[in-house]
Design a protein around this motif. Structure first.
Motif, PDB file in Angstrom:
ATOM      1  N   TYR A 103      -1.940   6.165   3.070  1.00 36.46           N
ATOM      2  CA  TYR A 103      -1.529   7.042   4.184  1.00 36.46           C
ATOM      3  C   TYR A 103      -2.749   7.442   5.021  1.00 36.46           C
ATOM      4  O   TYR A 103      -2.759   7.296   6.245  1.00 36.46           O
ATOM      5  N   CYS A 104      -3.770   7.902   4.323  1.00 38.84           N
ATOM      6  CA  CYS A 104      -4.978   8.350   5.022  1.00 38.84           C
ATOM      7  C   CYS A 104      -5.601   7.220   5.833  1.00 38.84           C
ATOM      8  O   CYS A 104      -5.982   7.391   6.991  1.00 38.84           O
ATOM      9  N   ALA A 105      -5.676   6.051   5.213  1.00 40.54           N
ATOM     10  CA  ALA A 105      -6.314   4.923   5.885  1.00 40.54           C
ATOM     11  C   ALA A 105      -5.531   4.501   7.121  1.00 40.54           C
ATOM     12  O   ALA A 105      -6.124   4.181   8.167  1.00 40.54           O
ATOM     13  N   ALA A 106      -4.209   4.537   7.012  1.00 38.97           N
ATOM     14  CA  ALA A 106      -3.392   4.129   8.155  1.00 38.97           C
ATOM     15  C   ALA A 106      -3.596   5.093   9.321  1.00 38.97           C
ATOM     16  O   ALA A 106      -3.714   4.682  10.481  1.00 38.97           O
ATOM     17  N   LEU A 107      -3.647   6.385   9.020  1.00 33.97           N
ATOM     18  CA  LEU A 107      -3.897   7.379  10.069  1.00 33.97           C
ATOM     19  C   LEU A 107      -5.231   7.073  10.735  1.00 33.97           C
ATOM     20  O   LEU A 107      -5.332   6.966  11.961  1.00 33.97           O
ATOM     21  N   TYR A 117      -1.128   1.151  -2.460  1.00 41.21           N
ATOM     22  CA  TYR A 117      -1.955   1.415  -1.268  1.00 41.21           C
ATOM     23  C   TYR A 117      -1.365   0.717  -0.045  1.00 41.21           C
ATOM     24  O   TYR A 117      -1.083   1.337   0.967  1.00 41.21           O
ATOM     25  N   GLU A 118      -1.145  -0.575  -0.160  1.00 40.28           N
ATOM     26  CA  GLU A 118      -0.673  -1.372   0.976  1.00 40.28           C
ATOM     27  C   GLU A 118       0.690  -0.901   1.468  1.00 40.28           C
ATOM     28  O   GLU A 118       0.920  -0.789   2.669  1.00 40.28           O
ATOM     29  N   SER A 119       1.591  -0.659   0.531  1.00 36.51           N
ATOM     30  CA  SER A 119       2.942  -0.303   0.964  1.00 36.51           C
ATOM     31  C   SER A 119       2.939   1.034   1.713  1.00 36.51           C
ATOM     32  O   SER A 119       3.615   1.187   2.722  1.00 36.51           O
ATOM     33  N   THR A 120       2.153   1.975   1.225  1.00 38.96           N
ATOM     34  CA  THR A 120       2.118   3.261   1.916  1.00 38.96           C
ATOM     35  C   THR A 120       1.369   3.137   3.247  1.00 38.96           C
ATOM     36  O   THR A 120       1.732   3.777   4.243  1.00 38.96           O
ATOM     37  N   TYR A 121       0.375   2.295   3.253  1.00 33.67           N
ATOM     38  CA  TYR A 121      -0.340   2.023   4.504  1.00 33.67           C
ATOM     39  C   TYR A 121       0.648   1.492   5.540  1.00 33.67           C
ATOM     40  O   TYR A 121       0.740   1.991   6.663  1.00 33.67           O
ATOM     41  N   LYS A 153      -3.435   6.196  -4.834  1.00 32.16           N
ATOM     42  CA  LYS A 153      -3.462   5.022  -3.960  1.00 32.16           C
ATOM     43  C   LYS A 153      -2.484   5.158  -2.815  1.00 32.16           C
ATOM     44  O   LYS A 153      -2.762   4.746  -1.690  1.00 32.16           O
ATOM     45  N   ARG A 154      -1.329   5.730  -3.109  1.00 33.25           N
ATOM     46  CA  ARG A 154      -0.362   5.929  -2.046  1.00 33.25           C
ATOM     47  C   ARG A 154      -0.953   6.846  -0.973  1.00 33.25           C
ATOM     48  O   ARG A 154      -0.865   6.566   0.219  1.00 33.25           O
ATOM     49  N   VAL A 201      -0.396  -7.410  -9.739  1.00 31.26           N
ATOM     50  CA  VAL A 201       0.129  -6.524  -8.698  1.00 31.26           C
ATOM     51  C   VAL A 201       1.346  -7.150  -8.022  1.00 31.26           C
ATOM     52  O   VAL A 201       1.251  -8.219  -7.435  1.00 31.26           O
ATOM     53  N   LEU A 202       2.461  -6.480  -8.124  1.00 27.43           N
ATOM     54  CA  LEU A 202       3.692  -6.982  -7.488  1.00 27.43           C
ATOM     55  C   LEU A 202       3.891  -6.299  -6.138  1.00 27.43           C
ATOM     56  O   LEU A 202       3.448  -5.180  -5.933  1.00 27.43           O
ATOM     57  N   LYS A 203       4.586  -6.966  -5.261  1.00 25.00           N
ATOM     58  CA  LYS A 203       4.783  -6.454  -3.896  1.00 25.00           C
ATOM     59  C   LYS A 203       6.044  -5.589  -3.794  1.00 25.00           C
ATOM     60  O   LYS A 203       7.110  -5.985  -4.258  1.00 25.00           O
ATOM     61  N   SER A 204       5.899  -4.455  -3.144  1.00 27.93           N
ATOM     62  CA  SER A 204       7.069  -3.631  -2.837  1.00 27.93           C
ATOM     63  C   SER A 204       7.741  -4.157  -1.578  1.00 27.93           C
ATOM     64  O   SER A 204       7.140  -4.921  -0.822  1.00 27.93           O
TER      65      SER A 204
END
Lengths: 334, 334
Positions: free
Chosen positions: A201-205, A164-168, A196-197, A321-324
């Motif tokens: 994306y949706c949340a960032a928009l 989620y975060e990385s795509t955000y 989640k990805r 959860v590991l960070k990208s």
DNA sequence: CTGTTAGCGCTTTCAA
DNA sequence: TTGAAAGCGCTAACAG
């Protein structure tokens, strides 16, 4: 094969097989001298214990299974690399099974593994649909650690990345770069990973005041030619100025389309893609990437599995959860 | 694990374990009705035979080992893909071992496999030096098929590609393109694979009346930074107008050097590289490639191993040579 | 066509 | 600290 066995070893040493067996496994109830004698002769004669016999008796196989969609996917081969490293450190053997995204095959593999061929399983699932009860059955009989593509509805140990975060963040990156119409190439939408990805994306928009346009979202057709056609249509009809590909494989047809349509990246359209490809920086002209820590995930997942096998894992079933890593590239290539 | 066993199955059917065992393996000396009954109950009760017991008694493991340098190398992951496909077709399991180019580790893996953990081995060797007798010992005890990186001095079944011819043709390709000073990035020089590639390069120069210049030949340092430095020095000092990289990994530092030195490919220097990277066509600006049929090699090698295991391989120990594909690209990228 | 029996090579009580 | 003996679950002679 034509190898020496315990009995012969015992005979040669004038000891019982029991004593030799214990000495070989460094049991504390054997005298140091005996141990030394046994170990020496064993080494000299190249003795290798028969794993089948040992397994049959002790129910330990020294083997784990890795079930993944494809070995030829960079992410998964890197994960296997990590898994193999940890397994070797524990003197374990690694079996590989590819599901090719087929969840029936996946379940068949798991069922066969219940026969006692392995001590545990590391899996990145093919699908999250219609398999919950099957997975639960397996987990009750064998230690299983899920990694990357995990089944959300199952209570088990899991290792994932921050999809989620990385795509955000990736989406924000494009917005900051001036993109107003950001297309999304969606894949794995039957998996939490994919969901989640997309949610990121949706949340960032949304957080940036951009209204989501479903016409800018294209679904992976699992077929190169079809994807090419879909993306071409998208670029012609909708003229996005930015694009996010939620899996590495979708970047390739995108590039071909750009080439065909004579679109300049990043002038006409910017891209950021999930990718575990080492040579990604050489892709023309500027590919920003979201790279998952595949090797580390393999190591972490395997590490947890071995903790479970050694009864040293006392956490509740938790998701690690590991960070990208997001690498932003702006150059126009060479 | 908590599974049902033969005895219980036999008891439930009022049959002997022997009969049930035979029925399960579709023996011809069991009546159709009995077979049907057995198979039905087995399926219903989810019976899975215990592989350890079966192996201990029958000396068949239904498992093969694959020993390779690195899973994260595109060539090898594609080969594994082929191997896994054939193995599954035969209902076999696949163990993976990575040597990381360490031949001591490689030998340790093989020795441990002699204990009867597998029915056969597929291997792409780490090195050809100082191991002949060790390899011969293993081969005498277990079926082994060598693929890609084979040990020349050992009489065994092998599957390779046309290393000499493909590099010869690649060199000619550059010469035809007008190159006069063709550098060679050499790797695997302790292996016949590497030697043949280099020989192909030398022969092509010779056949075209070009005198080989050893200063244009650079050895892989097995280290990205060092390779970068070596290649940079080469390009500055010798100013080659063409380059051949004998392994995929050497193309990356070459590209970085070109970028740093502001060299235009293919105007200032042309390149052709061994590569099994799917996205190679997207590398900027024009990468001609020699692609080995990795997937097919995996399938062929595994196929031969299974023929041997099924006593259906009657050829003398022979080397099967598969053809690589040379893709010539001349465009200047996007 | 089916059953009886022995034993693959280990590990693990239990006894000494 | 060591040994004797049983048995893991299956397959393969051999007998019927």
């Amino acid at each position: 094969m034509g190898n020496i066995n315990l009995k012969e070893l015992a005979l040669a040493l004038n000891l019982s097989t029991a004593t030799v067996s214990r000495a070989l496994r460094d049991s504390h109830e054997i005298s140091p001298e005996t141990k030394k004698k046994v170990l020496e002769l064993a080494k000299q004669l190249n003795y290798e214990p028969n794993p089948a016999a040992s397994n049959l008796r002790s129910h330990k196989t020294k083997t784990i299974a890795v079930i993944i969609p494809e070995v030829t996917n960079n992410f998964f081969s890197q994960a296997i690399n990590g898994i193999e490293e940890i397994a070797r450190r524990h003197d374990y053997h690694v079996l590989i099974y590819q599901t090719h995204e087929n969840s029936d095959l996946e379940m068949a593999f798991m069922r066969r593994l219940l026969s006692g061929r392995v001590d545990g399983i590391l899996i990145s699932v093919a699908s999250e649909t219609n398999n919950d009860q099957n997975f639960k059955d397996i987990i009750n009989q064998l230690p299983v650690v899920f990694f990357d593509r995990v089944n959300e509805d199952i209570d088990a140990v899991k290792v994932t990345t921050d999809d989620y975060e990385s795509t955000y963040n990736a989406t924000c990156h494009l917005i900051e770069g001036g993109c107003k119409k950001i297309a999304y190439l969606m894949a794995l939408n039957n998996l939490s990973t994919g969901k989640k990805r997309f949610a990121g994306y949706c949340a960032a928009l949304n957080d940036n005041g951009i209204i989501k346009n479903d016409a800018l979202v294209v679904n992976d057709a699992n077929n190169e030619d079809e994807n090419y056609a879909l993306i071409k249509k998208l670029l012609i009809d909708k003229k996005p100025d930015g694009i996010i590909t939620s899996i590495e494989n979708l970047a390739l047809p995108f590039y071909y389309v750009c080439k065909d349509l004579n679109l300049n990246i990043p002038r006409d359209i910017k891209i950021i893609s999930f990718s575990n490809l080492k040579t990604a920086p050489l892709l023309n002209p500027s590919l920003s990437t979201i790279t998952q820590p595949a090797f580390e995930m393999g190591k972490e997942a395997a590490g947890i599995l071995f903790k479970i096998l050694n009864k040293k894992y006392f956490e509740p079933n938790e998701t690690l959860v590991l960070k990208s890593t997001i690498i932003k590239r702006e150059s126009t290539g060479f």
